[in-house]
Write a protein that holds these residues in place. Structure first.
Motif, PDB file in Angstrom:
ATOM      1  N   PRO A 160      13.587  28.312  41.487  1.00  0.00           N
ATOM      2  CA  PRO A 160      14.770  27.986  42.070  1.00  0.00           C
ATOM      3  C   PRO A 160      15.112  26.581  42.563  1.00  0.00           C
ATOM      4  N   VAL A 161      16.313  26.403  43.106  1.00  0.00           N
ATOM      5  CA  VAL A 161      16.613  25.125  43.611  1.00  0.00           C
ATOM      6  C   VAL A 161      15.487  24.773  44.744  1.00  0.00           C
ATOM      7  N   SER A 162      15.338  23.551  44.932  1.00  0.00           N
ATOM      8  CA  SER A 162      14.331  22.997  45.869  1.00  0.00           C
ATOM      9  C   SER A 162      14.411  23.536  47.191  1.00  0.00           C
ATOM     10  N   ASP A 163      15.386  24.022  47.906  1.00  0.00           N
ATOM     11  CA  ASP A 163      15.454  24.408  49.341  1.00  0.00           C
ATOM     12  C   ASP A 163      15.627  25.880  49.307  1.00  0.00           C
ATOM     13  N   GLY A 164      15.032  26.572  48.159  1.00  0.00           N
ATOM     14  CA  GLY A 164      15.317  28.033  47.916  1.00  0.00           C
ATOM     15  C   GLY A 164      13.881  28.671  47.924  1.00  0.00           C
ATOM     16  N   GLN A 198       5.046  44.439  26.748  1.00  0.00           N
ATOM     17  CA  GLN A 198       4.029  44.136  27.797  1.00  0.00           C
ATOM     18  C   GLN A 198       4.567  43.943  29.033  1.00  0.00           C
ATOM     19  N   ASN A 199       5.903  43.297  29.189  1.00  0.00           N
ATOM     20  CA  ASN A 199       6.481  42.995  30.453  1.00  0.00           C
ATOM     21  C   ASN A 199       8.007  42.741  30.332  1.00  0.00           C
ATOM     22  N   VAL A 200       8.671  42.583  31.450  1.00  0.00           N
ATOM     23  CA  VAL A 200       9.962  42.035  31.611  1.00  0.00           C
ATOM     24  C   VAL A 200      10.129  40.615  32.197  1.00  0.00           C
ATOM     25  N   GLU A 201      10.740  39.736  31.714  1.00  0.00           N
ATOM     26  CA  GLU A 201      10.666  38.419  32.083  1.00  0.00           C
ATOM     27  C   GLU A 201      11.993  38.109  32.587  1.00  0.00           C
ATOM     28  N   VAL A 202      12.194  37.527  33.947  1.00  0.00           N
ATOM     29  CA  VAL A 202      13.264  37.058  34.620  1.00  0.00           C
ATOM     30  C   VAL A 202      12.810  35.495  34.822  1.00  0.00           C
ATOM     31  N   ASN A 203      13.905  34.651  34.489  1.00  0.00           N
ATOM     32  CA  ASN A 203      13.875  33.312  34.710  1.00  0.00           C
ATOM     33  C   ASN A 203      14.856  32.760  35.643  1.00  0.00           C
ATOM     34  N   VAL A 204      14.032  32.253  36.626  1.00  0.00           N
ATOM     35  CA  VAL A 204      15.135  31.862  38.064  1.00  0.00           C
ATOM     36  C   VAL A 204      15.100  30.321  38.073  1.00  0.00           C
ATOM     37  N   ASP A 205      15.173  29.666  36.873  1.00  0.00           N
ATOM     38  CA  ASP A 205      15.352  28.298  36.792  1.00  0.00           C
ATOM     39  C   ASP A 205      16.662  27.960  37.371  1.00  0.00           C
ATOM     40  N   GLY A 206      16.707  27.131  38.492  1.00  0.00           N
ATOM     41  CA  GLY A 206      17.855  26.598  39.364  1.00  0.00           C
ATOM     42  C   GLY A 206      18.669  27.773  39.840  1.00  0.00           C
ATOM     43  N   PHE A 207      18.212  28.879  40.072  1.00  0.00           N
ATOM     44  CA  PHE A 207      19.114  29.898  40.988  1.00  0.00           C
ATOM     45  C   PHE A 207      19.159  29.228  42.425  1.00  0.00           C
ATOM     46  N   GLU A 208      20.295  29.258  42.698  1.00  0.00           N
ATOM     47  CA  GLU A 208      20.723  28.943  44.131  1.00  0.00           C
ATOM     48  C   GLU A 208      20.435  29.934  45.207  1.00  0.00           C
ATOM     49  N   ILE A 209      20.601  29.492  46.448  1.00  0.00           N
ATOM     50  CA  ILE A 209      20.208  30.483  47.400  1.00  0.00           C
ATOM     51  C   ILE A 209      21.417  31.514  47.728  1.00  0.00           C
TER      52      ILE A 209
END
Length: 200
Positions: free
Chosen positions: A111-115, A135-146
């Motif tokens: 996520p964002v650097s302050d999150g 095998q799994n469920v994937e969640v990509n949180v790249d760049g997610f804001e607070i």
């Protein structure tokens, strides 16, 4: 999901003493049940079984000693200190049959650097065809804001899989790095207006 072939032997020795002897032989006591069949007691090779169980919801092809079945591990008992396998429950499954399983929720990205990521669900319940369990469920949180949140209904399930968890169940959300709560919508605007009024 590919099948893992494991040699099975019918078990005729029962009780704690017999189980300990089986484990000393580096084997694992197991039971196979399902589809209204009589429970079958088996002995499985410990090393092969331990490797197979590293894959979540692994599909096991049991072969040998007059046995030729497909099964899913439904209960695994391990020694609480040493971690070796003590006993395994196996559910008999058939091709085309739909089964209920728990899939690991795997988070990728940052996520964002302050999150800070707060993951509430590490597994999610789904229904899928027995021989096509992801095998799994994937969640990509790249760049997610607070304040960004992911609920069960937001998960991208593989084709053919059906969500069984509550759709509004919180899977994860992003919190401020200091541990405080993200400001509610409009809250900052109200504080600013009050400050302006006090200054006038």
């Amino acid at each position: 999901m590919a099948e893992v072939r494991i040699k099975a032997e019918k078990r005729t020795r029962f009780g704690k003493g017999a189980a300990r002897k089986i484990r000393r032989e580096h084997k694992v006591p197991a039971v196979l049940y399902g589809h209204g069949t009589e429970t079958r007691h088996l002995t499985l090779p410990g090393h092969d079984l331990m490797i197979a169980l590293r894959t979540p919801n692994v599909l096991i092809r049991l072969e040998g000693d007059g046995i030729n079945e497909i099964a899913l591990p439904k209960g695994v008992q391990r020694d609480p200190i040493k971690g070796f396998l003590e006993h395994v429950d196996l559910l008999l499954v058939k091709r085309g049959e739909r089964v209920t399983v728990e899939l690991p929720v795997v988070v990728t990205g940052e996520p964002v650097s302050d999150g800070v990521l707060d993951q509430q669900m590490v597994t999610v319940s789904i229904e899928a065809e027995a021989t096509h369990i992801p095998q799994n469920v994937e969640v990509n949180v790249d760049g997610f804001e607070i304040g960004h949140a992911v609920h069960a209904s937001d998960l991208k399930l593989p084709t053919g899989a059906t969500l069984l968890a509550e759709p509004d169940a919180l899977v994860l959300h992003i919190l401020p790095a200091q541990g405080g709560e993200a400001p509610a919508e409009g809250e900052g605007e109200g504080e600013a207006a009050a400050a302006e009024a006090a200054a006038e």
